[in-house]
Write a protein that holds these residues in place. Structure first.
Motif, PDB file in Angstrom:
ATOM      1  N   THR A  13       0.809  -1.217   0.000  1.00 15.24           N
ATOM      2  CA  THR A  13       0.000   0.000   0.000  1.00 15.24           C
ATOM      3  C   THR A  13       0.845   1.270   0.000  1.00 15.24           C
ATOM      4  O   THR A  13       0.299   2.361  -0.031  1.00 15.24           O
ATOM      5  CB  THR A  13      -0.930   0.036   1.223  1.00 15.24           C
ATOM      6  N   GLY A  14       2.158   1.125   0.030  1.00 18.73           N
ATOM      7  CA  GLY A  14       3.032   2.291   0.042  1.00 18.73           C
ATOM      8  C   GLY A  14       3.025   3.029  -1.281  1.00 18.73           C
ATOM      9  O   GLY A  14       2.483   2.560  -2.280  1.00 18.73           O
ATOM     10  N   SER A  15       3.658   4.177  -1.322  1.00 17.86           N
ATOM     11  CA  SER A  15       3.683   5.025  -2.511  1.00 17.86           C
ATOM     12  C   SER A  15       4.393   4.342  -3.685  1.00 17.86           C
ATOM     13  O   SER A  15       3.873   4.292  -4.784  1.00 17.86           O
ATOM     14  CB  SER A  15       4.384   6.344  -2.188  1.00 17.86           C
ATOM     15  N   MET A  16       5.578   3.862  -3.488  1.00 17.31           N
ATOM     16  CA  MET A  16       6.391   3.152  -4.490  1.00 17.31           C
ATOM     17  C   MET A  16       6.581   3.963  -5.779  1.00 17.31           C
ATOM     18  O   MET A  16       6.726   3.407  -6.850  1.00 17.31           O
ATOM     19  CB  MET A  16       5.791   1.779  -4.827  1.00 17.31           C
ATOM     20  N   LEU A  76      13.468  -2.999 -12.262  1.00 17.56           N
ATOM     21  CA  LEU A  76      13.652  -1.565 -12.393  1.00 17.56           C
ATOM     22  C   LEU A  76      14.478  -1.229 -13.625  1.00 17.56           C
ATOM     23  O   LEU A  76      15.135  -2.097 -14.208  1.00 17.56           O
ATOM     24  CB  LEU A  76      14.322  -1.018 -11.136  1.00 17.56           C
ATOM     25  N   ALA A  77      14.469   0.039 -14.012  1.00 15.64           N
ATOM     26  CA  ALA A  77      15.232   0.501 -15.177  1.00 15.64           C
ATOM     27  C   ALA A  77      16.726   0.238 -14.998  1.00 15.64           C
ATOM     28  O   ALA A  77      17.445   0.015 -15.976  1.00 15.64           O
ATOM     29  CB  ALA A  77      14.980   1.987 -15.414  1.00 15.64           C
ATOM     30  N   SER A  78      17.211   0.230 -13.774  1.00 18.69           N
ATOM     31  CA  SER A  78      18.626  -0.023 -13.495  1.00 18.69           C
ATOM     32  C   SER A  78      19.006  -1.491 -13.674  1.00 18.69           C
ATOM     33  O   SER A  78      20.177  -1.838 -13.640  1.00 18.69           O
ATOM     34  CB  SER A  78      18.955   0.401 -12.065  1.00 18.69           C
ATOM     35  N   GLY A  79      17.994  -2.352 -13.826  1.00 16.91           N
ATOM     36  CA  GLY A  79      18.250  -3.781 -13.956  1.00 16.91           C
ATOM     37  C   GLY A  79      18.081  -4.539 -12.657  1.00 16.91           C
ATOM     38  O   GLY A  79      18.099  -5.765 -12.635  1.00 16.91           O
ATOM     39  N   PHE A 135      16.046  -5.844  -9.220  1.00 15.60           N
ATOM     40  CA  PHE A 135      14.720  -6.362  -8.946  1.00 15.60           C
ATOM     41  C   PHE A 135      14.235  -5.835  -7.598  1.00 15.60           C
ATOM     42  O   PHE A 135      15.016  -5.740  -6.654  1.00 15.60           O
ATOM     43  CB  PHE A 135      14.728  -7.893  -8.910  1.00 15.60           C
ATOM     44  N   ALA A 136      12.947  -5.502  -7.511  1.00 15.05           N
ATOM     45  CA  ALA A 136      12.351  -5.031  -6.260  1.00 15.05           C
ATOM     46  C   ALA A 136      11.126  -5.887  -5.959  1.00 15.05           C
ATOM     47  O   ALA A 136      10.214  -5.989  -6.771  1.00 15.05           O
ATOM     48  CB  ALA A 136      11.949  -3.569  -6.381  1.00 15.05           C
ATOM     49  N   CYS A 137      11.134  -6.503  -4.780  1.00 12.75           N
ATOM     50  CA  CYS A 137       9.985  -7.306  -4.355  1.00 12.75           C
ATOM     51  C   CYS A 137       8.947  -6.339  -3.789  1.00 12.75           C
ATOM     52  O   CYS A 137       9.198  -5.668  -2.797  1.00 12.75           O
ATOM     53  CB  CYS A 137      10.411  -8.316  -3.297  1.00 12.75           C
ATOM     54  N   VAL A 138       7.795  -6.244  -4.435  1.00 13.70           N
ATOM     55  CA  VAL A 138       6.760  -5.313  -3.998  1.00 13.70           C
ATOM     56  C   VAL A 138       5.744  -5.966  -3.079  1.00 13.70           C
ATOM     57  O   VAL A 138       4.941  -5.269  -2.460  1.00 13.70           O
ATOM     58  CB  VAL A 138       6.052  -4.643  -5.206  1.00 13.70           C
TER      59      VAL A 138
END
Length: 87
Positions: A36-39, A70-73, A75-78
């Motif tokens: 639920t965060g902005s992200m 992400l654009a940087s390559g 990975f972000a666990c949402v």
């Protein structure tokens, strides 16, 4: 690209607090987003999104957004509740 048992899709945008629009194999649909965060820095249109499929057939949104590339390559666990089990 396949990441384990997760389905790869293209992230299109966030709609409301718990919903994300994605496209996979030419078909657009809505997936559940548990975070639920902005992200704002994570939610770039066109990013690779990795989705899991629910085992519950009565669920309104059968797919859940788990990871974004992400654009940087990186990975972000949402879905922070499942981060350890996914890794």
């Amino acid at each position: 690209m396949q990441l384990g048992s997760l389905l790869t899709a293209e992230f299109l945008g966030r709609r409301k607090r718990f919903l994300a629009d994605v496209r996979c194999k030419g078909e657009s649909f809505t997936a559940h987003l548990a975070n639920t965060g902005s992200m704002k820095s994570l939610l770039g249109k066109g990013s690779s999104a990795f989705l899991s499929l629910s085992n519950n057939p009565t669920r309104k949104y059968p797919y859940s957004l788990e990871i974004l590339k992400l654009a940087s390559g990186a990975f972000a666990c949402v879905n922070t509740a499942r981060a350890n089990s996914i890794v």
